[in-house]
Write a protein that holds these residues in place. Sequence first.
Motif, PDB file in Angstrom:
ATOM      1  N   MET A 133      70.680 -95.520 -13.781  1.00 35.61           N
ATOM      2  CA  MET A 133      72.100 -95.295 -13.522  1.00 35.61           C
ATOM      3  C   MET A 133      72.542 -96.010 -12.241  1.00 35.61           C
ATOM      4  SD  MET A 133      74.002 -91.758 -12.548  1.00 35.61           S
ATOM      5  CE  MET A 133      75.669 -91.393 -13.055  1.00 35.61           C
ATOM      6  N   TRP A 135      74.545 -91.292 -18.067  1.00 36.04           N
ATOM      7  CA  TRP A 135      73.848 -90.259 -17.312  1.00 36.04           C
ATOM      8  C   TRP A 135      73.478 -89.078 -18.215  1.00 36.04           C
ATOM      9  CZ3 TRP A 135      70.663 -89.243 -13.899  1.00 36.04           C
ATOM     10  CH2 TRP A 135      70.703 -88.174 -13.003  1.00 36.04           C
ATOM     11  N   ILE A 149      73.819 -81.979 -15.628  1.00 35.97           N
ATOM     12  CA  ILE A 149      74.009 -83.420 -15.835  1.00 35.97           C
ATOM     13  C   ILE A 149      74.935 -83.656 -17.022  1.00 35.97           C
ATOM     14  CG2 ILE A 149      72.850 -85.549 -16.530  1.00 35.97           C
ATOM     15  CD1 ILE A 149      70.376 -84.611 -14.978  1.00 35.97           C
ATOM     16  N   GLY A 165      78.450 -85.490 -17.085  1.00 40.27           N
ATOM     17  CA  GLY A 165      78.647 -86.647 -17.942  1.00 40.27           C
ATOM     18  C   GLY A 165      79.800 -86.472 -18.913  1.00 40.27           C
TER      19      GLY A 165
END
Lengths: 443, 443, 443
Positions: free
Chosen positions: A249, C55, C246, C250
């Motif tokens: 990333m 991500w 996460i 995202g």
Amino acid sequence: MKDMLSFATLKRMLLLGSGAGAVALVATPAAAQSLETQYIFNTLSFLMHGFLVMWMAAGFAMLEAGLVRSKNTTAQCLKNIVLYSIAGIMFYLVGYQMLYGGASAYFGGFSIWGAGDVPDAASLEGGEYSAGSDWFFQMVFVAATASIVSGAVAERTKLWAFFLFVVILTALIYPIQGSWSWGGGWLSEMGFSDFAGSTIVHSVGGWAALAGCLVIGARKGKYGADGKVTPLPGANLPLSTLGVFILWMGWFGFNGGSQLAMGTMQDVTDIGTIYINTNLAAAGGVVAATILVTVLYKKIDLTLALNGALGGLVAITAEPLAPSPLLAIFIGAVGGVIVVVTVPLLDKLKVDDVVGAIPVHLFAGIWGTLVVPLSNDGASFGPQIVGIVAVGAFTFVFSLVVWLIIKAIMGVRIDEETEMAGLDKSDCGLEAYPEFGTGSQRM
Amino acid sequence: MKDMLSFATLKRMLLLGSGAGAVALVATPAAAQSLETQYIFNTLSFLMHGFLVMWMAAGFAMLEAGLVRSKNTTAQCLKNIVLYSIAGIMFYLVGYQMLYGGASAYFGGFSIWGAGDVPDAASLEGGEYSAGSDWFFQMVFVAATASIVSGAVAERTKLWAFFLFVVILTALIYPIQGSWSWGGGWLSEMGFSDFAGSTIVHSVGGWAALAGCLVIGARKGKYGADGKVTPLPGANLPLSTLGVFILWMGWFGFNGGSQLAMGTMQDVTDIGTIYINTNLAAAGGVVAATILVTVLYKKIDLTLALNGALGGLVAITAEPLAPSPLLAIFIGAVGGVIVVVTVPLLDKLKVDDVVGAIPVHLFAGIWGTLVVPLSNDGASFGPQIVGIVAVGAFTFVFSLVVWLIIKAIMGVRIDEETEMAGLDKSDCGLEAYPEFGTGSQRM
Amino acid sequence: MKDMLSFATLKRMLLLGSGAGAVALVATPAAAQSLETQYIFNTLSFLMHGFLVMWMAAGFAMLEAGLVRSKNTTAQCLKNIVLYSIAGIMFYLVGYQMLYGGASAYFGGFSIWGAGDVPDAASLEGGEYSAGSDWFFQMVFVAATASIVSGAVAERTKLWAFFLFVVILTALIYPIQGSWSWGGGWLSEMGFSDFAGSTIVHSVGGWAALAGCLVIGARKGKYGADGKVTPLPGANLPLSTLGVFILWMGWFGFNGGSQLAMGTMQDVTDIGTIYINTNLAAAGGVVAATILVTVLYKKIDLTLALNGALGGLVAITAEPLAPSPLLAIFIGAVGGVIVVVTVPLLDKLKVDDVVGAIPVHLFAGIWGTLVVPLSNDGASFGPQIVGIVAVGAFTFVFSLVVWLIIKAIMGVRIDEETEMAGLDKSDCGLEAYPEFGTGSQRM
């Protein structure tokens, strides 16, 4: 997705060219981008891509924390947060001006960095950005270089010896060689081309790591007298997997931000191309490494797949803009293959690189720098080779001398007893996983 | 990096001033930024910096999950995801309007937040942004406040008691005191200055945590009758390291977004300065804490280095724009020192703060707020002290009353048996690490 | 926060409307946004939101790595990084053109994707963006689909069988059904509305996962002959918690970027609304799941709270723009409830979905797609149901056939001995946690 039909229509127009001729609107004056807007976009690119590169510090920390044994995990985490801190402070005090501030072709100057004032909108000529945003972006690059070293010399290096090396690396070694190319010095005048730093960042980290590994020596128990190599497996592979995803990333920032501008249609379109090539090179590295490992060993070693991704990323970094997507996959795939092939090679040479940093950052970095002329017409093989060799020789010799001096002054290696017990208890006073018991493989 | 020579040339012009006079282009009308473009940049700043601050919720979760013992890790993860959810809903239903919607100098009003319409481009006067993007940005701030409390009272608080406290904290406590300053109330009229919330966010979290620790009491086994303090080490330090890197990254959003605009050259340049100062203050905190710990204890405690970073970040938050980089390093370094010095102090007072939240967020937050006048000419020490004391007294007393009421109604503390066995099995029905065996240090 | 008084004043003007009439400035020509600026903002939206969606690959990896047992953790990490790589390469070689490149209403065409040239600024008509940035954004979506399958079929599927399925999924299955709607095909002409892919991405992953679970069968020991369900708890719940945070982060990219534009005041304001609704739906999912679980089981199962967040996120994905915040909370809350209710249901049907992917992505996805007409006037229930059924039937049957063919050719399931020992030792040659001992619950 709102307004799907016109979206599809638009896409067909853009992609198939069928509608391009249909655009009949005359450009109005408002089609031109203001220079103030350009300045903001350019600055935003440094800031946004900069926080992505900063995030790579976490990626390196997790990658390395997962690949060391549990008795050295606390120390590895500590090293990573301290090195990132040192890098920022030293780059502020010395490094940035040593890189960019010089009139000389061989190094910058000694002065503390100071941001310029905000320019007057009326004086803009296009392409400007805030000097501070650029400083921030360059700072996170030097931290990446230091992180590379940290992984290679893990599990047996004295904490303060390592920190001292990072001081020199981030204040002098990285900036001086960087001044030759990105600072406008002799390498850039010769035509050396390294877009985001396959050589200038990654191989520099790799060379410094190699010098460190040679001076410090291998971990106890790694290489037997009979030439036998004992694997010392990492304690927490999901953490390393996370680290690689973080690095992947962050690499969009690393390569995308190195476009150094986002304020024109061409620049932002180029950043898109860079994202694509960066992603596909990493993907190529993973797939190539995975297939090769399956063929060679009949199993799929996760750490080689992870390092394959990194090998692909390092390889595309020297030129992520010019290649076609297919060429990017190829460049990345070879990067992944290089990692798989050279990891055992280093073990034969008894160079104990704990996380595979040298194959990934040095060897794949050389490959990526070498093949820039395949797609970039402005580059040629001669200057590329000169750049690789000059940066390598300078960094390796300088690093070797620094490691040797540190060794003479305070020693670089922990004593044998500490190494057996692990750095965590003796030097950090804290275990990383105090409750997780003692597994069968602990050594 | 494409076009390196001209890049270096440009950099020299910008940094050394040698070329500034050479800019001869007359500003064209296109040099002016359109107000619609400004609106988009301002809104984008809230969105981009907002998702970075949202990410801090993960940072707190990982920091805390790593610092508690394995028998309470599931509960700590649960608390963090639930508190973030409660914060969003309560800030929507009550908090935002209580903070910003009031005509009073002492609190806002009770109403559900509703976004304004998109303004007409023709009616813009500069500096506007979408009301929703601002709501989003402010919402993630209140979640951070709640996260601070969660860490301090870990390992012995009833889950639903904690959730109830979070409801009050995010609906009333945080918004009411915030209305005094950011909401345009009496503190802002007096001249209190707290750019991104050393006091308004961090010390509020710290005061609420302190009240909680006092009402709930220390964990069993932490403080012996003889005054002996037993360390109860965290089960997973790499996770805590990750948490700090996440928080560090998110802090660029926290401080950078608090510029509240990105649509002019000045604003985006200021955000760059804020990024630099934020980063260097954290770096200063790490280095100062690391050196001090080495001097004091001859070992480098990772958790103090991590909390040193956070201490530096909290300290710079009250004024990340005005200081020079050197002053930012100093402010952060003192923040780190404060953490190292006050962690054992709290233990002497038998205040059991599991993750060090009070030293980091309260003590370093006071320091950061106090020194704003050093660099910001618009601030003076009187109002800063009034603000620190008023916000502290209000938050501490209000929190104490709420914790006591919850205690009276349903109890705040798990029973002794549950505490020995851990919250995970009894209250969550799931162990965090069911396979990782029983280490020697488990207690 | 700089200039607080005027900030508060401005906010009051925006929020309370009291000052709107006071804006007296006549719009100058500079109030209009240039088309080049629009192009850059639109492209930037794809890039920024694209790296957020990328991500999510790390999010799925961590979620799944934490929910499998330690003996299969290395393999799960490996599957996730390889599937993300395959997805990128296949979407480049086949998928993108199959999705968007077609003239047919039922599928695109076979050709390798190539980016268009950068348009001439003079020919812009508004709404354009770089074709490469869009490719990047769409690519990370297809990777998400593949990640969903990976979790459901964990712990007993052959690595190469899974990889082969991912090749077909990302090259053909996902793109063909996507061409029906986002590609401008028959579903979009009928009026089917799925903003960011509750059906097109998430339920497709869910159907493909369901087909895989049926063909591959349950893990040994999961379902006893007597109908008893044995829980096989995941080895590392903080990792799963991280994964959900996460994914949550995202998702701002997933839904926000699906606005497909950011270059007008309306677009950027809409993205802000999308962020808010996305966040509140997830929060609603967490709170609803947590309360329901407490009522049902008297304990709070962390994994259900985590999956509640994901259920809320999946549910809002079909229409994150039109709902009020309150409706978003409701839609998300029902998504969370669906997850809590259907997880045991699948166990009754002996469908062994290791991570709960089918309840989260399929069932909550259907719910979200169904309720689009509640807030979006342009949608109606008929086309929504047709879309859900058509996409489901196509994906399930196609996936079933592919899984059966792979089974016939090379087998889809590891042998019993390997399953008992775990995939990691036999197929990866590396344990995920070699030192963490053998806990009591290992099986």
